[in-house]
Design a protein around this motif. Structure first.
Motif, PDB file in Angstrom:
ATOM      1  N   LEU A  28      30.974  32.235  30.082  1.00  0.00           N
ATOM      2  CA  LEU A  28      29.923  32.285  30.927  1.00  0.00           C
ATOM      3  C   LEU A  28      30.281  33.452  32.002  1.00  0.00           C
ATOM      4  O   LEU A  28      29.560  34.323  32.387  1.00  0.00           O
ATOM      5  CB  LEU A  28      29.286  31.150  31.710  1.00  0.00           C
ATOM      6  CG  LEU A  28      28.507  30.199  30.705  1.00  0.00           C
ATOM      7  CD1 LEU A  28      28.183  28.941  31.392  1.00  0.00           C
ATOM      8  CD2 LEU A  28      27.274  30.707  30.201  1.00  0.00           C
ATOM      9  N   VAL A  29      31.181  33.073  32.815  1.00  0.00           N
ATOM     10  CA  VAL A  29      31.803  34.169  33.710  1.00  0.00           C
ATOM     11  C   VAL A  29      32.183  35.367  33.225  1.00  0.00           C
ATOM     12  O   VAL A  29      31.820  36.692  33.761  1.00  0.00           O
ATOM     13  CB  VAL A  29      33.069  33.542  34.494  1.00  0.00           C
ATOM     14  CG1 VAL A  29      33.443  34.381  35.768  1.00  0.00           C
ATOM     15  CG2 VAL A  29      32.500  32.231  35.094  1.00  0.00           C
ATOM     16  N   LYS A  30      32.847  35.411  32.064  1.00  0.00           N
ATOM     17  CA  LYS A  30      33.087  36.846  31.425  1.00  0.00           C
ATOM     18  C   LYS A  30      32.120  37.453  31.040  1.00  0.00           C
ATOM     19  O   LYS A  30      32.258  38.610  31.482  1.00  0.00           O
ATOM     20  CB  LYS A  30      34.077  36.444  30.209  1.00  0.00           C
ATOM     21  CG  LYS A  30      34.402  37.757  29.328  1.00  0.00           C
ATOM     22  CD  LYS A  30      35.468  38.430  30.132  1.00  0.00           C
ATOM     23  CE  LYS A  30      35.953  39.757  29.052  1.00  0.00           C
ATOM     24  NZ  LYS A  30      37.272  40.342  29.874  1.00  0.00           N
ATOM     25  N   ASP A  31      31.104  36.896  30.488  1.00  0.00           N
ATOM     26  CA  ASP A  31      29.896  37.583  30.154  1.00  0.00           C
ATOM     27  C   ASP A  31      29.040  38.134  31.703  1.00  0.00           C
ATOM     28  O   ASP A  31      28.686  39.287  31.589  1.00  0.00           O
ATOM     29  CB  ASP A  31      28.875  36.811  29.369  1.00  0.00           C
ATOM     30  CG  ASP A  31      27.765  37.747  28.770  1.00  0.00           C
ATOM     31  OD1 ASP A  31      28.265  38.823  28.346  1.00  0.00           O
ATOM     32  OD2 ASP A  31      26.734  37.036  28.167  1.00  0.00           O
ATOM     33  N   ALA A  32      28.962  37.103  32.557  1.00  0.00           N
ATOM     34  CA  ALA A  32      28.423  37.535  33.933  1.00  0.00           C
ATOM     35  C   ALA A  32      28.975  38.569  34.698  1.00  0.00           C
ATOM     36  O   ALA A  32      28.346  39.306  35.498  1.00  0.00           O
ATOM     37  CB  ALA A  32      28.122  36.337  34.666  1.00  0.00           C
ATOM     38  N   LEU A  33      30.219  38.847  34.354  1.00  0.00           N
ATOM     39  CA  LEU A  33      31.121  39.830  34.996  1.00  0.00           C
ATOM     40  C   LEU A  33      30.560  41.519  34.698  1.00  0.00           C
ATOM     41  O   LEU A  33      30.923  42.327  35.279  1.00  0.00           O
ATOM     42  CB  LEU A  33      32.506  39.833  34.938  1.00  0.00           C
ATOM     43  CG  LEU A  33      33.191  38.463  35.551  1.00  0.00           C
ATOM     44  CD1 LEU A  33      34.622  38.572  35.215  1.00  0.00           C
ATOM     45  CD2 LEU A  33      32.702  38.412  37.038  1.00  0.00           C
ATOM     46  N   ASN A  34      29.715  41.325  33.977  1.00  0.00           N
ATOM     47  CA  ASN A  34      28.965  42.860  33.304  1.00  0.00           C
ATOM     48  C   ASN A  34      28.098  43.098  34.359  1.00  0.00           C
ATOM     49  O   ASN A  34      27.579  44.425  34.355  1.00  0.00           O
ATOM     50  CB  ASN A  34      28.421  42.541  31.905  1.00  0.00           C
ATOM     51  CG  ASN A  34      29.435  42.737  31.034  1.00  0.00           C
ATOM     52  OD1 ASN A  34      30.390  43.595  30.685  1.00  0.00           O
ATOM     53  ND2 ASN A  34      29.591  41.506  30.207  1.00  0.00           N
ATOM     54  N   ASP A  35      27.601  41.947  35.100  1.00  0.00           N
ATOM     55  CA  ASP A  35      26.333  42.088  36.010  1.00  0.00           C
ATOM     56  C   ASP A  35      26.623  42.018  37.684  1.00  0.00           C
ATOM     57  O   ASP A  35      25.960  42.289  38.387  1.00  0.00           O
ATOM     58  CB  ASP A  35      25.409  40.980  35.782  1.00  0.00           C
ATOM     59  CG  ASP A  35      24.985  41.281  34.339  1.00  0.00           C
ATOM     60  OD1 ASP A  35      24.678  42.287  34.059  1.00  0.00           O
ATOM     61  OD2 ASP A  35      24.746  40.107  33.723  1.00  0.00           O
ATOM     62  N   ALA A  36      28.105  41.553  37.789  1.00  0.00           N
ATOM     63  CA  ALA A  36      28.656  41.312  39.162  1.00  0.00           C
ATOM     64  C   ALA A  36      29.890  41.558  38.994  1.00  0.00           C
ATOM     65  O   ALA A  36      30.740  41.001  38.429  1.00  0.00           O
ATOM     66  CB  ALA A  36      28.313  39.787  39.845  1.00  0.00           C
ATOM     67  N   SER A  37      30.372  41.986  40.201  1.00  0.00           N
ATOM     68  CA  SER A  37      31.796  42.296  40.555  1.00  0.00           C
ATOM     69  C   SER A  37      32.446  40.968  40.639  1.00  0.00           C
ATOM     70  O   SER A  37      31.830  39.917  41.026  1.00  0.00           O
ATOM     71  CB  SER A  37      32.194  43.237  41.738  1.00  0.00           C
ATOM     72  OG  SER A  37      31.509  42.435  42.805  1.00  0.00           O
ATOM     73  N   PRO A  38      33.894  40.752  40.265  1.00  0.00           N
ATOM     74  CA  PRO A  38      34.382  39.360  40.110  1.00  0.00           C
ATOM     75  C   PRO A  38      34.398  38.619  41.473  1.00  0.00           C
ATOM     76  O   PRO A  38      34.151  37.584  41.484  1.00  0.00           O
ATOM     77  CB  PRO A  38      35.906  39.588  39.632  1.00  0.00           C
ATOM     78  CG  PRO A  38      35.893  41.103  38.864  1.00  0.00           C
ATOM     79  CD  PRO A  38      34.848  41.672  39.609  1.00  0.00           C
ATOM     80  N   LEU A  39      34.879  39.442  42.552  1.00  0.00           N
ATOM     81  CA  LEU A  39      34.887  38.763  43.840  1.00  0.00           C
ATOM     82  C   LEU A  39      33.482  38.281  44.242  1.00  0.00           C
ATOM     83  O   LEU A  39      33.264  37.163  45.092  1.00  0.00           O
ATOM     84  CB  LEU A  39      35.749  39.445  44.923  1.00  0.00           C
ATOM     85  CG  LEU A  39      37.302  39.764  44.545  1.00  0.00           C
ATOM     86  CD1 LEU A  39      37.952  40.149  45.670  1.00  0.00           C
ATOM     87  CD2 LEU A  39      37.735  38.631  43.676  1.00  0.00           C
ATOM     88  N   LEU A  40      32.678  39.153  44.188  1.00  0.00           N
ATOM     89  CA  LEU A  40      31.064  38.848  44.760  1.00  0.00           C
ATOM     90  C   LEU A  40      30.409  37.502  43.833  1.00  0.00           C
ATOM     91  O   LEU A  40      29.867  36.799  44.262  1.00  0.00           O
ATOM     92  CB  LEU A  40      30.449  40.294  44.245  1.00  0.00           C
ATOM     93  CG  LEU A  40      28.823  39.766  44.892  1.00  0.00           C
ATOM     94  CD1 LEU A  40      28.671  39.607  46.259  1.00  0.00           C
ATOM     95  CD2 LEU A  40      27.946  41.151  44.725  1.00  0.00           C
TER      96      LEU A  40
END
Length: 308
Positions: A28-40
Motif C-alpha cells: 500500500l505504501v509503495k503504491d501510495a508513494l507515487n502520490d506523496a513524497s515518503p516523509l510527507l
C-alpha cells in the motif's frame, strides 16, 4: 447456538489479521508513494494515528507525569527514525525486499542485548542459537540485496541505497523495541502508545525538509493507504497486539510474526507485479529461517517482539 471462540483462538485469528495487515501495508505504501513524497506520507500517517489515539485514550492522558513524557519522547524518537528510514528506503527498493530486510529487527534485538546496558532487567543474555539465526539472516540479506557475481571488493557498492536505508530502519526499530522494554512497565499502555506516536509525528514534521521538496497529489489510493496505515496498522493493530499476546504462547506469537514478509511478498506479486529472482528467493528463505530460529529459541522474557 454456535459456540463462542476461546480467547486463545480469537487471539490467534486477530494477531494473524494484524500480521497480514502489516504485510499488506508495504505494498500500500509503495503504491501510495507515487502520490506523496515518503516523509510527507509518514507525517500524514502519524498525525492521523495520533488524533485517533488521543480520541480513544483521552481519559488516560489527564495524569501524564514526567516519567511518562520522557519515556514517550525516547520511544517515539526511535519509532520516527525507523519509519523515516523505512519509507525512504521503500521508495527506492521493492516492497518484498523492504519487508524481509525490516524483519531483521527480530535478529537485531537479541544481538543488541549482548551489551549489558542495553539489556532490560527482565531479559537474559542471548543464547548461542541467536548467533546461528543472525548468521543465516545476514547471509540471506546478502543474497537478497546483491546481484549474482558480486565479490567482496564490490560488495557494498552493489547494494542499493534503498536496501541500506531499510537496514538502518531495522536497527532503529530494534532500538524502539529495546526502549519499549525499558519503559513499558513504568508507563500505562494508553499513555505510552499515544505519546510515542505523537512524538513521532512531531519529529516527522521537523525532519520533513530533509526529504527534499515534498509533493502531494490527493488520490483514492493515497487516502486508502493513509487510512489503513494510520488507523488499522498503527492505532488498532497496537491495541490488538497488546491484547492478543496476553493469550498466546511466545512461540505462537513468534511464528505468526514471521509471516509478515511472506504476506508482503505475496501482495507485491499480486498487486505490484514484483518478482524475486532465484537468488533473492534463497536470501528471503535464509532471512525467514534466521528470524524463526532467533524467535523460537529465545529465552522467554517480556521483550516486545514487533514495532508498532
Amino acid at each position: 447456538m454456535p459456540r463462542s471462540l476461546s480467547p486463545s483462538t480469537l487471539a490467534h485469528i486477530l494477531l494473524l489479521g494484524v500480521v497480514a495487515v502489516w504485510g499488506v501495508t508495504f505494498v500500500l505504501v509503495k503504491d501510495a508513494l507515487n502520490d506523496a513524497s515518503p516523509l510527507l506520507f509518514n507525517l500524514l500517517r502519524m498525525t492521523l494515528a495520533t488524533i485517533a489515539l488521543v480520541i480513544i485514550n483521552h481519559r488516560h492522558l489527564r495524569n501524564i507525569n514526567r516519567t511518562s513524557l520522557i519515556s514517550g519522547l525516547i520511544v517515539g524518537l526511535f519509532l520516527a527514525a525507523g519509519y523515516q528510514f523505512q519509507t525512504a528506503g521503500l521508495a527506492r527498493t521493492t516492497a518484498a525486499k523492504s519487508a524481509f530486510i525490516t524483519g531483521l529487527v527480530v535478529v537485531f534485538v537479541p544481538l543488541f542485548t549482548i551489551v549489558p546496558i542495553l539489556r532490560p532487567a527482565n531479559a537474559h543474555a542471548p543464547r548461542w542459537t541467536t548467533a546461528i539465526g543472525a548468521l543465516l539472516a545476514f547471509s540471506g540479506l546478502l543474497f537478497l540485496t546483491t546481484p549474482a557475481g558480486t565479490t567482496w571488493q564490490n560488495l557494498f557498492s552493489s547494494i542499493g541505497i534503498g536496501d541500506i536505508l531499510t537496514l538502518v530502519c531495522a536497527i532503529a526499530f530494534a532500538g524502539h523495541l529495546l526502549s519499549l522494554a525499558h519503559t513499558s512497565h513504568k508507563v500505562p499502555t494508553a499513555q505510552l502508545a499515544t505519546l510515542q506516536i505523537g512524538t513521532a509525528a512531531v519529529i516527522m514534521a521537523v525532519t520533513l525538509p530533509l526529504g527534499g521538496k515534498p509533493h502531494l497529489t490527493i488520490t483514492l489510493r493515497l487516502l486508502i493507504a493513509l487510512g489503513i496505515t494510520s488507523l488499522v496498522a498503527t492505532a488498532a493493530a497496537f491495541t490488538i497486539q497488546s491484547w492478543a499476546q496476553q493469550h498466546l504462547p511466545p512461540t505462537h506469537t513468534a511464528l505468526l510474526l514471521t509471516l509478515e514478509p511472506v504476506f508482503a511478498a505475496l501482495t507485491s506479486v499480486l498487486f505490484l507485479h514484483e518478482h524475486l529472482g532465484q537468488r533473492a528467493l534463497i536470501g528471503a528463505a535464509l532471512i525467514l529461517t534466521g528470524i524463526a530460529i532467533t524467535e523460537l529459541t529465545a529465552t522467554p522474557s517480556e521483550l516486545p517482539t514487533h514495532p508498532v
